[in-house]
Write a protein that holds these residues in place. Structure first.
Motif, PDB file in Angstrom:
ATOM      1  N   PHE A 118       0.900  -1.269  -0.136  1.00  0.00           N
ATOM      2  CA  PHE A 118      -0.032   0.083   0.000  1.00  0.00           C
ATOM      3  C   PHE A 118       0.863   1.263   0.058  1.00  0.00           C
ATOM      4  O   PHE A 118       1.917   1.097   0.474  1.00  0.00           O
ATOM      5  N   TYR A 119       0.340   2.224  -0.570  1.00  0.00           N
ATOM      6  CA  TYR A 119       0.838   3.685  -0.679  1.00  0.00           C
ATOM      7  C   TYR A 119       0.396   4.821   0.314  1.00  0.00           C
ATOM      8  O   TYR A 119      -0.798   4.442   0.742  1.00  0.00           O
ATOM      9  N   VAL A 120       0.942   6.123   0.143  1.00  0.00           N
ATOM     10  CA  VAL A 120      -0.107   6.812   0.928  1.00  0.00           C
ATOM     11  C   VAL A 120      -0.928   7.304   0.061  1.00  0.00           C
ATOM     12  O   VAL A 120      -0.937   7.480  -1.048  1.00  0.00           O
ATOM     13  N   GLY A 121      -2.049   7.263   0.453  1.00  0.00           N
ATOM     14  CA  GLY A 121      -3.583   7.735  -0.356  1.00  0.00           C
ATOM     15  C   GLY A 121      -4.471   6.558  -0.198  1.00  0.00           C
ATOM     16  O   GLY A 121      -5.683   6.811  -0.810  1.00  0.00           O
ATOM     17  N   HIS A 122      -3.793   5.431  -0.079  1.00  0.00           N
ATOM     18  CA  HIS A 122      -4.907   4.162   0.027  1.00  0.00           C
ATOM     19  C   HIS A 122      -5.702   4.409   1.070  1.00  0.00           C
ATOM     20  O   HIS A 122      -5.678   4.809   2.151  1.00  0.00           O
ATOM     21  N   ILE A 123      -6.886   3.573   1.026  1.00  0.00           N
ATOM     22  CA  ILE A 123      -7.828   3.624   2.109  1.00  0.00           C
ATOM     23  C   ILE A 123      -7.770   2.262   2.841  1.00  0.00           C
ATOM     24  O   ILE A 123      -8.121   1.155   2.083  1.00  0.00           O
ATOM     25  N   LEU A 124      -7.569   2.252   4.154  1.00  0.00           N
ATOM     26  CA  LEU A 124      -7.451   0.768   4.663  1.00  0.00           C
ATOM     27  C   LEU A 124      -8.135   0.655   5.530  1.00  0.00           C
ATOM     28  O   LEU A 124      -8.465   1.562   6.551  1.00  0.00           O
ATOM     29  N   ALA A 125      -8.548  -0.648   6.114  1.00  0.00           N
ATOM     30  CA  ALA A 125      -9.196  -0.947   7.433  1.00  0.00           C
ATOM     31  C   ALA A 125      -8.246  -1.857   8.310  1.00  0.00           C
ATOM     32  O   ALA A 125      -7.827  -3.019   7.725  1.00  0.00           O
ATOM     33  N   VAL A 126      -7.874  -1.447   9.281  1.00  0.00           N
ATOM     34  CA  VAL A 126      -7.162  -2.093  10.561  1.00  0.00           C
ATOM     35  C   VAL A 126      -7.758  -2.730  11.861  1.00  0.00           C
ATOM     36  O   VAL A 126      -8.590  -1.980  12.021  1.00  0.00           O
ATOM     37  N   THR A 127      -7.891  -4.188  11.773  1.00  0.00           N
ATOM     38  CA  THR A 127      -8.436  -4.580  13.151  1.00  0.00           C
ATOM     39  C   THR A 127      -7.211  -4.796  14.049  1.00  0.00           C
ATOM     40  O   THR A 127      -6.419  -5.784  13.585  1.00  0.00           O
TER      41      THR A 127
ATOM     42  N   ARG B 226     -11.800  -2.102  14.905  1.00  0.00           N
ATOM     43  CA  ARG B 226     -11.721  -1.977  13.554  1.00  0.00           C
ATOM     44  C   ARG B 226     -11.678  -0.425  13.204  1.00  0.00           C
ATOM     45  O   ARG B 226     -12.575   0.299  13.650  1.00  0.00           O
ATOM     46  N   PHE B 227     -10.526   0.299  12.604  1.00  0.00           N
ATOM     47  CA  PHE B 227     -10.469   1.408  12.257  1.00  0.00           C
ATOM     48  C   PHE B 227     -10.266   1.716  10.696  1.00  0.00           C
ATOM     49  O   PHE B 227      -9.390   0.975  10.046  1.00  0.00           O
ATOM     50  N   VAL B 228     -11.033   2.498   9.979  1.00  0.00           N
ATOM     51  CA  VAL B 228     -10.864   2.746   8.631  1.00  0.00           C
ATOM     52  C   VAL B 228     -10.521   4.041   8.389  1.00  0.00           C
ATOM     53  O   VAL B 228     -10.831   4.938   9.070  1.00  0.00           O
ATOM     54  N   GLY B 229      -9.526   4.264   7.396  1.00  0.00           N
ATOM     55  CA  GLY B 229      -8.910   5.604   7.146  1.00  0.00           C
ATOM     56  C   GLY B 229      -8.093   5.777   5.900  1.00  0.00           C
ATOM     57  O   GLY B 229      -7.643   4.555   5.498  1.00  0.00           O
ATOM     58  N   ILE B 230      -7.728   6.851   5.545  1.00  0.00           N
ATOM     59  CA  ILE B 230      -6.943   6.842   4.418  1.00  0.00           C
ATOM     60  C   ILE B 230      -5.258   7.036   5.028  1.00  0.00           C
ATOM     61  O   ILE B 230      -5.176   7.810   6.037  1.00  0.00           O
ATOM     62  N   CYS B 231      -4.709   6.456   4.616  1.00  0.00           N
ATOM     63  CA  CYS B 231      -3.297   6.565   4.899  1.00  0.00           C
ATOM     64  C   CYS B 231      -2.407   8.089   4.666  1.00  0.00           C
ATOM     65  O   CYS B 231      -2.359   8.349   3.364  1.00  0.00           O
ATOM     66  N   ILE B 232      -2.120   8.698   5.580  1.00  0.00           N
ATOM     67  CA  ILE B 232      -1.502  10.124   5.397  1.00  0.00           C
ATOM     68  C   ILE B 232      -0.157   9.959   5.065  1.00  0.00           C
ATOM     69  O   ILE B 232       0.473  10.722   4.461  1.00  0.00           O
ATOM     70  N   GLN B 233       0.627   9.136   6.013  1.00  0.00           N
ATOM     71  CA  GLN B 233       2.083   9.033   5.960  1.00  0.00           C
ATOM     72  C   GLN B 233       2.522   7.874   6.333  1.00  0.00           C
ATOM     73  O   GLN B 233       2.006   7.035   7.224  1.00  0.00           O
ATOM     74  N   ARG B 234       3.759   7.321   5.811  1.00  0.00           N
ATOM     75  CA  ARG B 234       4.414   6.270   6.049  1.00  0.00           C
ATOM     76  C   ARG B 234       5.691   6.641   6.670  1.00  0.00           C
ATOM     77  O   ARG B 234       6.465   7.008   5.980  1.00  0.00           O
ATOM     78  N   GLY B 235       5.961   6.160   7.926  1.00  0.00           N
ATOM     79  CA  GLY B 235       7.346   6.841   8.607  1.00  0.00           C
ATOM     80  C   GLY B 235       8.059   5.519   9.073  1.00  0.00           C
ATOM     81  O   GLY B 235       7.542   4.297   9.408  1.00  0.00           O
ATOM     82  N   GLY B 236       9.286   5.731   9.487  1.00  0.00           N
ATOM     83  CA  GLY B 236      10.005   4.722  10.479  1.00  0.00           C
ATOM     84  C   GLY B 236      10.793   3.738   9.497  1.00  0.00           C
ATOM     85  O   GLY B 236      10.246   3.399   8.321  1.00  0.00           O
ATOM     86  N   LYS B 237      11.919   3.179  10.061  1.00  0.00           N
ATOM     87  CA  LYS B 237      12.356   2.110   9.328  1.00  0.00           C
ATOM     88  C   LYS B 237      12.561   0.935  10.016  1.00  0.00           C
ATOM     89  O   LYS B 237      12.615   1.050  11.350  1.00  0.00           O
ATOM     90  N   GLY B 238      12.662  -0.259   9.243  1.00  0.00           N
ATOM     91  CA  GLY B 238      12.905  -1.499  10.098  1.00  0.00           C
ATOM     92  C   GLY B 238      11.695  -1.981  10.794  1.00  0.00           C
ATOM     93  O   GLY B 238      10.426  -1.643  10.374  1.00  0.00           O
ATOM     94  N   LEU B 239      11.674  -2.640  12.168  1.00  0.00           N
ATOM     95  CA  LEU B 239      10.593  -3.129  12.782  1.00  0.00           C
ATOM     96  C   LEU B 239       9.687  -2.145  13.282  1.00  0.00           C
ATOM     97  O   LEU B 239       8.565  -2.071  13.571  1.00  0.00           O
ATOM     98  N   GLY B 240      10.454  -0.642  13.362  1.00  0.00           N
ATOM     99  CA  GLY B 240       9.342   0.422  14.186  1.00  0.00           C
ATOM    100  C   GLY B 240       8.505   0.977  13.085  1.00  0.00           C
ATOM    101  O   GLY B 240       8.190   2.287  13.281  1.00  0.00           O
ATOM    102  N   ALA B 241       8.495   0.553  11.948  1.00  0.00           N
ATOM    103  CA  ALA B 241       7.711   1.332  10.710  1.00  0.00           C
ATOM    104  C   ALA B 241       6.307   1.639  11.095  1.00  0.00           C
ATOM    105  O   ALA B 241       5.627   0.780  11.765  1.00  0.00           O
ATOM    106  N   THR B 242       5.663   2.708  10.801  1.00  0.00           N
ATOM    107  CA  THR B 242       4.446   3.080  11.243  1.00  0.00           C
ATOM    108  C   THR B 242       3.762   3.642   9.962  1.00  0.00           C
ATOM    109  O   THR B 242       4.375   3.966   9.204  1.00  0.00           O
TER     110      THR B 242
END
Lengths: 247, 242
Positions: free
Chosen positions: A68-77, A89-105
Motif C-alpha cells: 500500500f502507498y500513501v493515499g490508500h484507504i485501509l481498514a485495520v483490526t 476496527r478502524f478505516v481511514g486514508i493513509c496519510i504518511q508512512r514513517g520509520g524504518k525497520g521493525l518500528g515502521a508506522t
C-alpha cells in the motif's frame, strides 16, 4: 492461392509472426519493496539491518502485510483488551508512512461524527489482526498531512465501505485530486516550496503565492551530499526478501 | 535500537550489543593485585599490532591472541577463574538475566552551565544586559571562597558511565548479539563493558547461568536464538486477548 499475378510459382510467404504479450512476466516485473526495508544512511553496522530484516520477513510469513502507498484507504483490526469482542476496527486514508525497520508506522485519518481522528499504527505490532486495502489509489504527494487543514469532506470515509474490486494487478492508479482548503491559518504554511505539495487547489491571491516563493531553495536539488542512491541497495534487498518469502 | 513486543502486547525498546572477538588475557591473583578478589583481564575487538610498543604487546603474546582494542578487568571469585586465551561468547549471558553496561558517553566538548548541569539561566528580555545563559552567583558572602566541585562550565561527556539493571531479552548465538533493554551510554559502534548487575534486587536472578562461562567446544548445541519467556516471537500468530 498458389498462382501469383506474374504466373511464376509463388514464393512461400510465411504467416505473420504472432506478437506474444506475456502477461505473467509483466506481472512479475512489477516489484514493490516496502519502504521500511531500505536502511537509512548512517554509521550503523549493516549486520543490524540484516537481523532486523530477518525478523520482519518472519512476521510477514505469518501475517500478510499488503502492498500500500500513501493515499490508500485501509481498514485495520487490532486486538484491544478493553473493547467489546476484544477487537477494534478502524478505516481511514493513509496519510504518511514513517520509520524504518521493525518500528515502521503508518497514520490513518478519518472523520467520525464531525471529529477528525488520526491513528498511528505500527506495521509489525503483534496486536494487529488484519490489514485490508479497501481502495487503491495513489495521490500526487507522498505526505497528505495537509488534509488536516482541508475541508472535512476530503477526509471522511464510510466506516462500512466495501473493498473496491480491482481487476488488473498492474499499475496503481494516481488520483489527481486537487483538495480545497479551509480558510487560513493552517497548521503549516503549505504554500511554501519546502513542502512541494501538488495536491492542493490554492485559492490564495497571486501576491501571497509569489511571496511564498521567496523561501524557495533551488540549490538543494543539485546538492550532492544529499543524494542517497538506493537503487543497488534495493536490488539486493528485493532479491533477499523475495527469496525468503517464497520459501 | 529496536522495538520488541511482549506476549501481552507491550512494546519495549532494546539495544543490540555485539560480542566481537573477546578473549581472556591474564589472571591476576588476589595477593598480586592487592584487592579483595582475584581479577581477570579481558580484551575485546581485534586491532592492528603495528602501532604499539613491544612491552604493550607482551600481554597479548602471552595469551596467544591478536592485539585487542580495549582491555578491562573483571573482579572474579576463585571458582570462576578461566584460563587465559579462552574466547568469550554472547551465550555467557542468558535471557532473563539483569546486566550493567558501562561505556564512555558521547563527548560534547566544552559546554556551558545550562547544558552541562541543567541550570535555568536568565530571562531572554525584561532588561537583562548580556546575561542569558550564565551561572549567576557562585557562592555566598560568608563562605568567602568557592567550594571545590562547584558546577561550572567545562568539558562534558567522554567519561565512563554505567546503566544499571538492564534486562537481557534475547541472545543470538550465531552472530554473538545480546539484546539489552533500554538505552546504553556511548555512540553507535562504541566499545562497551557488560557485567552481571550489582543491584541488590537482582542478586538472585541468575538461574543456572553457564558457569564459569560458555565454552563453544562443549557438547551443548544451543539454538540460534535464545528468547526470554515473555517475548513475542515472530513465528507465533498475532496477539489476542481472549
Amino acid at each position: 492461392c498458389r498462382t501469383s499475378s506474374d504466373g511464376e510459382p509463388a514464393k512461400f510467404q510465411p504467416p505473420p509472426k504472432p506478437v506474444i504479450i506475456d502477461r505473467q512476466k509483466q506481472r512479475e516485473e512489477r516489484r514493490f519493496l516496502s519502504p521500511e526495508f531500505i536502511p537509512p544512511r548512517g554509521r550503523t553496522d549493516p549486520l543490524k539491518f540484516y537481523i532486523e530484516r530477518k525478523d520482519m520477513i518472519q512476521r510477514r510469513k505469518v501475517f500478510n502485510i499488503p502492498e500500500f502507498y500513501v493515499g490508500h484507504i485501509l481498514a485495520v483490526t487490532t486486538a484491544d483488551p478493553y473493547a467489546n469482542e476484544k477487537a477494534n476496527r478502524f478505516v481511514g486514508i493513509c496519510i504518511q508512512r514513517g520509520g524504518k525497520g521493525l518500528g515502521a508506522t503508518f497514520i490513518l485519518r478519518n472523520v467520525i461524527e464531525d471529529q477528525g481522528v488520526e491513528i498511528c499504527y505500527e506495521l509489525y505490532n503483534p496486536r494487529i489482526q488484519a490489514i485490508e486495502v479497501l481502495k487503491l489509489e495513489k495521490r500526487l504527494d507522498d505526505n497528505l498531512m495537509y488534509l488536516r487543514d482541508a475541508l472535512p469532506e476530503y477526509s471522511t470515509f464510510d466506516v462500512n465501505m466495501k473493498p473496491v474490486f480491482r481487476l488488473d494487478h498492474e499499475e496503481v492508479p494516481v488520483n489527481k485530486l486537487q483538495v480545497r482548503m479551509k480558510p487560513k491559518p493552517w497548521s503549516k504554511r503549505w504554500e511554501r516550496p519546502k513542502y512541494n505539495i501538488k495536491g492542493i487547489k490554492f485559492e490564495l491571491p497571486e501576491k501571497k503565492m509569489k511571496e511564498a516563493q521567496k523561501w524557495n531553495k533551488p540549490w538543494l536539488e543539485f546538492d550532492m551530499m544529499r543524494e542517497y542512491d538506493t537503487s543497488k541497495i534495493e536490488e539486493k534487498i528485493w532479491k533477499e526478501v523475495s527469496e525468503e518469502l517464497k520459501k | 535500537m529496536m522495538p520488541i513486543w511482549t506476549k501481552s502486547g507491550k512494546k519495549h525498546a532494546v539495544t543490540l550489543l555485539k560480542v566481537q572477538d573477546c578473549h581472556v588475557l591474564r589472571y591476576i591473583s588476589k595477593e598480586e593485585s592487592g584487592g579483595k578478589t582475584s581479577k581477570l583481564l579481558v580484551g575485546g575487538k581485534n586491532a592492528s599490532p603495528f602501532f604499539k610498543s613491544k612491552s604493550a604487546m607482551e600481554i597479548f603474546e602471552e595469551a596467544g591472541v591478536p592485539r585487542k582494542q580495549k582491555v578491562t578487568t573483571f573482579n572474579v571469585t576463585d571458582d570462576a577463574i578461566i584460563k587465559p586465551g579462552t574466547p568469550l561468547y554472547a551465550a555467557h549471558f542468558r535471557p532473563g538475566q539483569f546486566v550493567d553496561v558501562t561505556a564512555k558517553t558521547i563527548g560534547k566538548g566544552f559546554q556551558g552551565v545550562m547544558k552541562r548541569w541543567g541550570f535555568k539561566g536568565q530571562p531572554a528580555s525584561h532588561g537583562q544586559t548580556k546575561t542569558h545563559r550564565r551561572p549567576g552567583a557562585i557562592s555566598t558572602n560568608k563562605a568567602a571562597k568557592v567550594y571545590r566541585g562547584k558546577k561550572m562550565p567545562g568539558k562534558m561527556g567522554n567519561i565512563y558511565r554505567t546503566s544499571l539493571g538492564l534486562k537481557v531479552w534475547r541472545i543470538n548465538t550465531k552472530h554473538n548479539i545480546i539484546y539489552v533493554n533500554g538505552s546504553v551510554p556511548g555512540h553507535t559502534n562504541c566499545l562497551v563493558k557488560v557485567k552481571d548487575s550489582k543491584l541488590p534486587t537482582y542478586k538472585d536472578c541468575n538461574k543456572n547461568p553457564p558457569f564459569p562461562t560458555f565454552f563453544a567446544d562443549g557438547d551443548e548445541n544451543l539454538p540460534e536464538d535464545l528468547y526470554d519467556d515473555e517475548i513475542f516471537q515472530f513465528t507465533d500468530p498475532s496477539v489476542t486477548y481472549a
